[in-house]
Design an enzyme around this catalytic site. Structure first.
Site, PDB file in Angstrom:
ATOM      1  N   CYS A 117     -14.770  -6.371  -4.599  1.00 17.35           N
ATOM      2  CA  CYS A 117     -15.338  -5.056  -4.237  1.00 17.35           C
ATOM      3  C   CYS A 117     -15.385  -4.071  -5.407  1.00 17.35           C
ATOM      4  O   CYS A 117     -16.383  -3.366  -5.601  1.00 17.35           O
ATOM      5  CB  CYS A 117     -14.546  -4.453  -3.071  1.00 17.35           C
ATOM      6  SG  CYS A 117     -12.772  -4.700  -3.177  1.00 17.35           S
ATOM      7  N   HIS A 129     -13.650   2.801  -2.468  1.00 23.53           N
ATOM      8  CA  HIS A 129     -12.965   2.749  -3.763  1.00 23.53           C
ATOM      9  C   HIS A 129     -13.616   3.751  -4.717  1.00 23.53           C
ATOM     10  O   HIS A 129     -14.850   3.881  -4.746  1.00 23.53           O
ATOM     11  CB  HIS A 129     -13.122   1.369  -4.409  1.00 23.53           C
ATOM     12  CG  HIS A 129     -12.402   0.255  -3.702  1.00 23.53           C
ATOM     13  ND1 HIS A 129     -11.469   0.452  -2.715  1.00 23.53           N
ATOM     14  CD2 HIS A 129     -12.473  -1.095  -3.881  1.00 23.53           C
ATOM     15  CE1 HIS A 129     -11.007  -0.725  -2.318  1.00 23.53           C
ATOM     16  NE2 HIS A 129     -11.599  -1.678  -2.997  1.00 23.53           N
TER      17      HIS A 129
END
Ligand code: A2P
Length: 340
Positions: free
Chosen positions: A133, A246
Site C-alpha cells: 500500500c 497512509h
C-alpha cells in the site's frame, strides 16, 4: 468471444481489504457474474452484502476456484502461497495483494497509472502482484516527476494507518483508546507497543541491516515498478494511530531542475493524482479527507534548497482502496478489457 460477465473470487472477503474489494467492484460496475466470497472457518457461513443481495461466505478450500475467471487475494502471504497456484491451475488469473509473489521476476508488479503494460506478462505465471500500500501511492505521485525530470534519489517517511495491519489492528486501536479513557487495561496483540496516542517506527519484521521488511518492500517495489533497479531509495516506515489512509513525507532529487510550480502543474494533470496545495487556505492532503476516496492526494510541494534539484511533497491515499482493493480492481478491469 468476449465474456459479458466474469466470475470473481475474493479470498479474504471478510477482511478490511476484502470489504473494500466488494465495495469497489460494486461501485465501478465491474461486470461480475458470480462473486465467490472466501475466508477461513472462522467466518465461513456469514453473509455479506453485494449489489443488494446477501452472499454467503464460503470456506477457502483447494477446489474453491472452479469456474472462476479472476481471483482477488488478500488473506495473507501463506494463503496466497498455497492457494494462488491452485486458482491458476483451475483457470483463474490471480491478482495478489500480499507480498508473496511481488519480487518474483516473472510476476508483474502493477500500478495501472505507472506500468499498466506490464499486465501482459501475467501469462507466464497467471499471477499479477499488487504492490504494498505505501509503495502504490508513492509511485503514483512520483511517476509524473520521474517522467519530467528523472528521479535520482527518493527519501520517504511514512505515517501508516492501523488498517494496513487488518481488522484486528483497527479493533486494537479502538480498544486502547477506550481503555485509556476509562481506566481499563489496554490489549496488545497486533502491535508490539501501545498504538493509541503513539507512533511506532516498526512495521513488519526487522532485517539484519536494521531496516524493517516494510521499508525494504518500499525500496525494492519502487525500483521494480519504475524498472530502475539502481534508483536510490530509502524509507522509514512508521505506524500512527490513524484508522485509515497512509500519509508520506517524500523528498526527491532529480536529474533535471523542476520548480515547485512546475511540479504542481505536472501533478495537477497526472492520472490518479489530486493536487491539494493551498497553504494560504490551510488546504493540504489529510488522512481524514482521503478515506473512502480513490485519488492519491499530493500537496505541500516545495523546493528543497539543501540540494541542487530537490523537492518535498506530502502524499496521502486511502490504503485500503488505492493501496489495495482499488488498485487490484483497476488491474482486473484492464485484464478483462485487453486480455480475457
Ligand atoms: P476470517 O474472517 O475467516 O479470519 P484482515 O487483513 O482484515 O485481518 O483480514 C484477513 C482476511 O483473510 C480475512 O477475511 C480472513 O478470514 C482471511 N483469512 C486469514 N487466514 C485465512 C485462511 N487460512 N484461509 C482463508 N482465509 C483466511
Amino acid at each position: 468471444m468476449k465474456k459479458e460477465r466474469y466470475n470473481v473470487a475474493v479470498v479474504g472477503a471478510t477482511g478490511a481489504v476484502g470489504e473494500q474489494m466488494r465495495e469497489v467492484l460494486e461501485e465501478r460496475l465491474f461486470p461480475v457474474g458470480e462473486l465467490r466470497l472466501l475466508a477461513s472457518e472462522r467466518s465461513a457461513g456469514q453473509y455479506l452484502p453485494f449489489q443488494g443481495r446477501q452472499l454467503r461466505v464460503e470456506l477457502l478450500k483447494e477446489d474453491s476456484f472452479k469456474n472462476i475467471d479472476i481471483g482477488l487475494f488478500s488473506a495473507g502471504g501463506s494463503v496466497s502461497a498455497k492457494f494462488a497456484p491452485l486458482a491458476v491451475a483451475a483457470g483463474a488469473v490471480v491478482v495478489d495483494n500480499t507480498g508473496c509473489f511481488r519480487m518474483e521476476p516473472d510476476v508483474p508488479l502493477v500500478v495501472p497509472e505507472v506500468n499498466a503494460s506490464e499486465i501482459a506478462k501475467y501469462k507466464s505465471r497467471g499471477i499479477i502482484a499488487n504492490p504494498n500500500c505505501s509503495t502504490i501511492q508513492l509511485v503514483v505521485a512520483l511517476k509524473p516527476i520521474h517522467d519530467a525530470a528523472r528521479l535520482k534519489r527518493v527519501v520517504v517517511s511514512t505515517y501508516q494507518a492501523v488498517s494496513g495491519a487488518g481488522r484486528q489492528a483497527m479493533d486494537e486501536l479502538s480498544q486502547q483508546v477506550t481503555a485509556l479513557f476509562s481506566g481499563h487495561e489496554i490489549r496488545k496483540q497486533k502491535f508490539p507497543h501501545q498504538i493509541a496516542f503513539n507512533c511506532i517506527p516498526h512495521i513488519d519484521v526487522f532485517m539484519e541491516d536494521g531496516y524493517t521488511k516494510e521499508e525494504w518492500k518500499m525500496i525494492n517495489e519502487t525500483r521494480k515498478i519504475f524498472a530502475e533497479p539502481n534508483l536510490a531509495v530509502t524509507a522509514t516506515t512508521v505506524r500512527v494511530p490513524v484508522f485509515c489512509s497512509h500519509s508520506e513525507s517524500v523528498n526527491v532529487e532529480t536529474d533535471k531542475k523542476l520548480s515547485a510550480q512546475g511540479a504542481k502543474d505536472i501533478l495537477r494533470a497526472a492520472p490518479g493524482v489530486l493536487l491539494v496545495d493551498e497553504p494560504e487556505n490551510n488546504l493540504y492532503p489529510m488522512a481524514i479527507d482521503t478515506t473512502g476516496k480513490d485519488a492519491t492526494y499530493v500537496g505541500r510541494i516545495r523546493e528543497d534548497n539543501s540540494v541542487a534539484n530537490g523537492l518535498n511533497l506530502w502524499v496521502v491515499a486511502d490504503n485500503l482502496r488505492k493501496g489495495a482493493a482499488l488498485n487490484a480492481v483497476q488491474i482486473a478491469e484492464i485484464l478483462i478489457r485487453d486480455y480475457l
